[in-house]
Design a protein around this motif. Structure first.
Motif, PDB file in Angstrom:
ATOM      1  N   UNK A 254      -7.397   1.555   4.073  1.00  0.00           N
ATOM      2  CA  UNK A 254      -8.414   0.748   3.408  1.00  0.00           C
ATOM      3  C   UNK A 254      -7.826  -0.509   2.770  1.00  0.00           C
ATOM      4  N   UNK A 255      -6.548  -0.431   2.338  1.00  0.00           N
ATOM      5  CA  UNK A 255      -5.918  -1.585   1.689  1.00  0.00           C
ATOM      6  C   UNK A 255      -4.418  -1.529   1.915  1.00  0.00           C
ATOM      7  N   UNK A 256      -3.797  -2.720   2.012  1.00  0.00           N
ATOM      8  CA  UNK A 256      -2.361  -2.851   2.234  1.00  0.00           C
ATOM      9  C   UNK A 256      -1.774  -3.645   1.083  1.00  0.00           C
ATOM     10  N   UNK A 257      -0.952  -2.986   0.278  1.00  0.00           N
ATOM     11  CA  UNK A 257      -0.370  -3.625  -0.911  1.00  0.00           C
ATOM     12  C   UNK A 257      -1.440  -4.302  -1.769  1.00  0.00           C
ATOM     13  N   UNK A 258      -2.551  -3.600  -1.960  1.00  0.00           N
ATOM     14  CA  UNK A 258      -3.611  -4.093  -2.827  1.00  0.00           C
ATOM     15  C   UNK A 258      -4.595  -5.033  -2.178  1.00  0.00           C
ATOM     16  N   UNK A 259      -4.353  -5.439  -0.932  1.00  0.00           N
ATOM     17  CA  UNK A 259      -5.263  -6.345  -0.221  1.00  0.00           C
ATOM     18  C   UNK A 259      -6.159  -5.514   0.695  1.00  0.00           C
ATOM     19  N   UNK A 260      -7.470  -5.593   0.478  1.00  0.00           N
ATOM     20  CA  UNK A 260      -8.411  -4.774   1.227  1.00  0.00           C
ATOM     21  C   UNK A 260      -8.416  -5.136   2.707  1.00  0.00           C
ATOM     22  N   UNK A 261      -8.531  -4.124   3.537  1.00  0.00           N
ATOM     23  CA  UNK A 261      -8.697  -4.331   4.983  1.00  0.00           C
ATOM     24  C   UNK A 261     -10.177  -4.584   5.245  1.00  0.00           C
ATOM     25  N   UNK A 262     -10.544  -5.659   5.960  1.00  0.00           N
ATOM     26  CA  UNK A 262     -11.964  -5.966   6.191  1.00  0.00           C
ATOM     27  C   UNK A 262     -12.693  -4.815   6.879  1.00  0.00           C
ATOM     28  N   UNK A 263     -13.962  -4.618   6.521  1.00  0.00           N
ATOM     29  CA  UNK A 263     -14.785  -3.618   7.191  1.00  0.00           C
ATOM     30  C   UNK A 263     -14.870  -3.943   8.680  1.00  0.00           C
ATOM     31  N   UNK A 264     -14.770  -2.921   9.501  1.00  0.00           N
ATOM     32  CA  UNK A 264     -14.870  -3.113  10.943  1.00  0.00           C
ATOM     33  C   UNK A 264     -13.581  -3.532  11.618  1.00  0.00           C
ATOM     34  N   UNK A 265     -12.490  -3.712  10.840  1.00  0.00           N
ATOM     35  CA  UNK A 265     -11.213  -4.105  11.449  1.00  0.00           C
ATOM     36  C   UNK A 265     -10.718  -2.996  12.366  1.00  0.00           C
ATOM     37  N   UNK A 266     -10.262  -3.377  13.555  1.00  0.00           N
ATOM     38  CA  UNK A 266      -9.718  -2.414  14.500  1.00  0.00           C
ATOM     39  C   UNK A 266      -8.212  -2.277  14.308  1.00  0.00           C
ATOM     40  N   UNK A 267      -7.633  -1.318  15.028  1.00  0.00           N
ATOM     41  CA  UNK A 267      -6.223  -0.998  14.834  1.00  0.00           C
ATOM     42  C   UNK A 267      -5.295  -2.175  15.029  1.00  0.00           C
ATOM     43  N   UNK A 268      -5.563  -3.014  16.050  1.00  0.00           N
ATOM     44  CA  UNK A 268      -4.659  -4.139  16.308  1.00  0.00           C
ATOM     45  C   UNK A 268      -4.658  -5.127  15.155  1.00  0.00           C
ATOM     46  N   UNK A 269      -5.821  -5.315  14.481  1.00  0.00           N
ATOM     47  CA  UNK A 269      -5.890  -6.245  13.356  1.00  0.00           C
ATOM     48  C   UNK A 269      -5.155  -5.677  12.142  1.00  0.00           C
ATOM     49  N   UNK A 270      -5.318  -4.376  11.909  1.00  0.00           N
ATOM     50  CA  UNK A 270      -4.612  -3.740  10.788  1.00  0.00           C
ATOM     51  C   UNK A 270      -3.105  -3.763  11.031  1.00  0.00           C
ATOM     52  N   UNK A 271      -2.703  -3.507  12.270  1.00  0.00           N
ATOM     53  CA  UNK A 271      -1.278  -3.525  12.603  1.00  0.00           C
ATOM     54  C   UNK A 271      -0.691  -4.921  12.411  1.00  0.00           C
ATOM     55  N   UNK A 272      -1.463  -5.942  12.752  1.00  0.00           N
ATOM     56  CA  UNK A 272      -0.990  -7.320  12.543  1.00  0.00           C
ATOM     57  C   UNK A 272      -0.761  -7.585  11.053  1.00  0.00           C
ATOM     58  N   UNK A 273      -1.614  -7.051  10.190  1.00  0.00           N
ATOM     59  CA  UNK A 273      -1.459  -7.235   8.748  1.00  0.00           C
ATOM     60  C   UNK A 273      -0.248  -6.484   8.214  1.00  0.00           C
ATOM     61  N   UNK A 274       0.093  -5.372   8.894  1.00  0.00           N
ATOM     62  CA  UNK A 274       1.246  -4.588   8.457  1.00  0.00           C
ATOM     63  C   UNK A 274       2.570  -5.195   8.926  1.00  0.00           C
ATOM     64  N   UNK A 275       2.536  -6.062   9.935  1.00  0.00           N
ATOM     65  CA  UNK A 275       3.756  -6.578  10.543  1.00  0.00           C
ATOM     66  C   UNK A 275       4.710  -7.196   9.523  1.00  0.00           C
TER      67      UNK A 275
END
Length: 709
Positions: A254-275
């Motif tokens: 749901x959030x990465x280091x306090x920054x919320x993951x947008x609703x509807x984000x798919x795995x590739x978008x979340x993985x890009x944020x984690x990179x």
């Protein structure tokens, strides 16, 4: 449970086909002696009325045995044409209806399933571009990918490919495969600054973009990535078992280091944020699979494909034209040492290091021969990713220039296994069930390089179900005699001796090997260097090779998002349900017919490797099980429908013994107004039977080869 569902799915498409024959035979008054699911010895049977219903040993199909029918697959013989209940006594019209009954039932049942699923919500992987590969390998060179030339962007929703409506990722892949010798055009839906618009690609008028063929798999590609689901599919702690608070499969971030993951984000978008956190500690807010909420801190190791479990030098294997790396002077064959003074621990770690700089100038230090030059450059933006325009791979063949440290700065796995700088990696052994890489290593020795051409690289990797690739026999072996008559005698680390034919390699390379190879040399593999590619030879090793069973020393956690993602498609209008069902049925038939010639075409003419695309009974059964287990019951039903449509097509092919061949015989008899000679029919049927058996054995061989490899 899933095995039972797979059996039921496989059995349904067979049973519904045979039931079609059975129904029309009964309507025609023809006696049905046996209704069997499977071939060969009967495992179970029960007689009801005049018909024996049975299950047979080999679940490769089924049959309806009618009185008087001549069919070598059923062990039948020609009956008495004077018997009014004999198949031979039926009119040509009834014979045609009986033969068409099976495919008709397959077509109707599949269509009804598809219509029902469309109204319910057809499971489809969204036609969304998860990522763009800036380059693809073509003719041994890195070239701009077709996706980049088209102007595709990450997040684009593909609405049309070559004028055909696309609602799923699989439809994109099929259109690219079928039209791989035609220019590709697309219409995509794209959001820019909060506004959604449809754009025709390529945007440059008159531009023609063609798909590239994968040099290894001989499958058309344009350099795009399939979207992953928003839930975690696989979680692995590099140093052992997961801890109680670690993320788990089915969790959502749901959030990465306090920054919320947008609703509807798919795995590739979340993985890009984690990179940006590769190799670093990151705090994740999770929605657990059981519905609870949690917050955990982990050292992020990327996805399992980033190979951060074992620290191995990262090597540049290609540089893109006019890229930041090329302009700075980076060359293929450079070993990546550090980014802004921080050690490069693996190819995946390097990607994270570049992304963390967010476009700021970075200092890249490499090993080139005995020198360690530094380059100043700024990464370019590529669909939200920062890249410098290099292709990077694991260093897996030759003398180690250095041993990368672990993510926490401690000695890495190679050092922990007793390796020293200057020792050589001889052979990478694929990981077992634990997926940990293993190596054969040599202590000491000198490195000799023999140049390879593009033809040599293709020859080394040429493979099919009938032969091992030359690389698997040539890499990791010791030379026992000089090259003679383009053959070389070798022995591997297990003392197995072999004679290897080198005739598939180019004349220049064979000459180079004759001049370079000497008894006692070890062949470590092939790798890039500044002038191209080379075969790596280790000479003068001080000891026999030893196996390295490397153990990760980092406590990092690898996260992979589910690759099995087929959410229900929401209809834009109720009538679209029939368009989806009709389109799926039409494409399964017409697209398959267009693909068949490509199996016999050369790579230059857009040919597709049958060994990479065809499946036999084992593969189909595995698909049924995977669909039921990983994706859901709706996806399982969709697969049942598509396999039914495939059976519809296959049985209409004009091959003696299958329905299409028998219909062809009926048509010929109708034209000549007399029965074909029994001898001719028998020979044709047995020839057709042999062909079907050969095709079945071929596809089963492909299935087994895939399981083994």
């Amino acid at each position: 449970m899933f095995w039972i569902l797979a059996l039921l799915g496989f059995g349904f498409v067979i049973a519904i086909h045979e039931f079609g024959h059975f129904t029309f035979a009964k309507l025609a008054g023809v006696k049905v002696e046996r209704f069997s699911i499977g071939f060969g010895p009967i495992l179970w049977s029960r007689r009801v009325g005049e018909t024996e219903y049975s299950l047979s040993l080999l679940p490769l199909g089924g049959y309806v045995k009618m009185l008087g029918e001549d069919n070598p697959a059923q062990g039948a013989t020609v009956g008495d044409v004077s018997d009014p209940r004999s198949y031979l006594a039926a009119s040509r019209g009834w014979k045609a209806l009986i033969l068409l009954g099976g495919v008709t039932f397959n077509l109707v049942s599949s269509w009804l399933i598809l219509v029902g699923l469309a109204f319910w919500g057809m499971p489809m992987t969204p036609p969304v571009i998860a990522g763009i590969s800036p380059t693809v390998e073509a003719d041994g060179e890195m070239k701009p990918s077709p996706a980049k030339l088209l102007g595709l962007r990450q997040g684009d929703e593909v609405r049309e490919v070559n004028g055909q409506r696309t609602r799923s990722w699989d439809e994109i892949a099929m259109r690219v495969a079928i039209d791989n010798r035609q220019p590709i055009t697309m219409r995509v839906r794209r959001e820019v600054d909060g506004k959604v618009s449809e754009i025709a690609l390529p945007e440059t008028a008159g531009a023609e973009v063609y798909a590239s063929n994968s040099p290894i798999y001989r499958l058309p590609t344009i350099g795009i990535e399939r979207p992953q689901g928003p839930s975690l599919g696989r979680v692995a702690r590099l140093d052992g078992e997961l801890r109680p608070n670690d993320p788990r499969p089915d969790d959502r971030i749901l959030a990465i280091d306090g920054v919320a993951v947008p609703d509807g984000a798919l795995g590739h978008d979340i993985e890009r944020r984690l990179r940006a956190f590769l190799g670093r500690v990151v705090t994740l807010k999770l929605a657990r699979g059981d519905g609870s909420r949690d917050e955990v801190a982990i050292r992020y190791a990327g996805s399992p494909r980033d190979n951060l479990a074992i620290e191995v030098p990262a090597m540049v294997t290609g540089v893109m034209d006019d890229s930041p790396a090329q302009r700075a002077g980076v060359l293929a064959g450079d070993i990546l040492l550090a980014v802004d003074g921080e050690s490069v621990r693996s190819p995946g770690n390097f990607i994270g290091q570049v992304n963390r700089r967010d476009g700021a100038e970075l200092v890249l230090r490499v090993r080139r021969g005995a020198e360690e030059p530094e380059f100043r450059l700024s990464a370019a933006d590529a669909q939200g990713q920062r890249i410098i325009g290099v292709r990077v791979a694991e260093f897996f063949a030759g003398k180690l220039p250095f041993l990368p440290p672990a993510l926490d700065g401690s000695p890495g796995a190679l050092a922990a296994a007793g390796m020293q700088p200057g020792d050589a990696l001889l052979l990478r052994i694929p990981g077992g069930k634990d997926e940990k890489p293993r190596y054969l290593a040599l202590a000491g020795g000198d490195e000799v390089l023999v140049p390879l051409t593009l033809h040599d690289l293709e020859a080394l990797d040429d493979r099919n179900i009938f032969k091992r690739p030359l690389a698997s026999r040539l890499f990791g072996v010791q030379i026992t005699s000089a090259v003679a008559d383009d053959r070389v005698a070798v022995i591997d680390a297990l003392k197995n001796q072999d004679q290897i034919e080198l005739g598939a390699l180019s004349d220049e390379t064979r000459g180079g090997l004759r001049a370079a190879l000497a008894p006692g040399d070890w062949i470590a593999g092939a790798r890039s260097h500044g002038e191209g590619n080379a075969l790596v030879i280790i000479r003068g090793a001080t000891a026999a090779p030893r196996a390295l069973d490397l153990k990760p020393v980092s406590d990092a956690v690898a996260l992979e998002f589910t690759p099995f993602y087929e959410p229900p498609y929401r209809l834009e209008h109720w009538s679209e349900a029939f368009a989806i069902a009709n389109g799926s049925a039409r494409r399964m038939v017409t697209d398959t017919l267009r693909l068949i010639p490509k199996f016999f075409a050369s790579r230059a003419d857009g040919g597709i490797a049958a060994t990479q695309t065809l499946s036999g009974p084992i593969g189909i059964f595995t698909m049924f099980k995977t669909s039921a287990e990983k994706v859901g019951f709706a996806s399982f039903l969709k697969l049942v429908a598509l396999i039914g449509l495939n059976l519809f097509l296959v049985n209409l092919l004009p091959i003696p013994i299958v329905d299409g061949g028998q219909l062809l015989f009926l048509g010929i008899e109708a034209v000549i107004r007399r029965p074909l000679p029994e001898t001719m029919r028998a020979v044709a049927n047995y020839a057709g039977f042999a062909l079907v058996v050969a095709l079945m054995l071929f596809t089963i061989g492909i299935d087994v080869w895939r399981l083994i490899n």
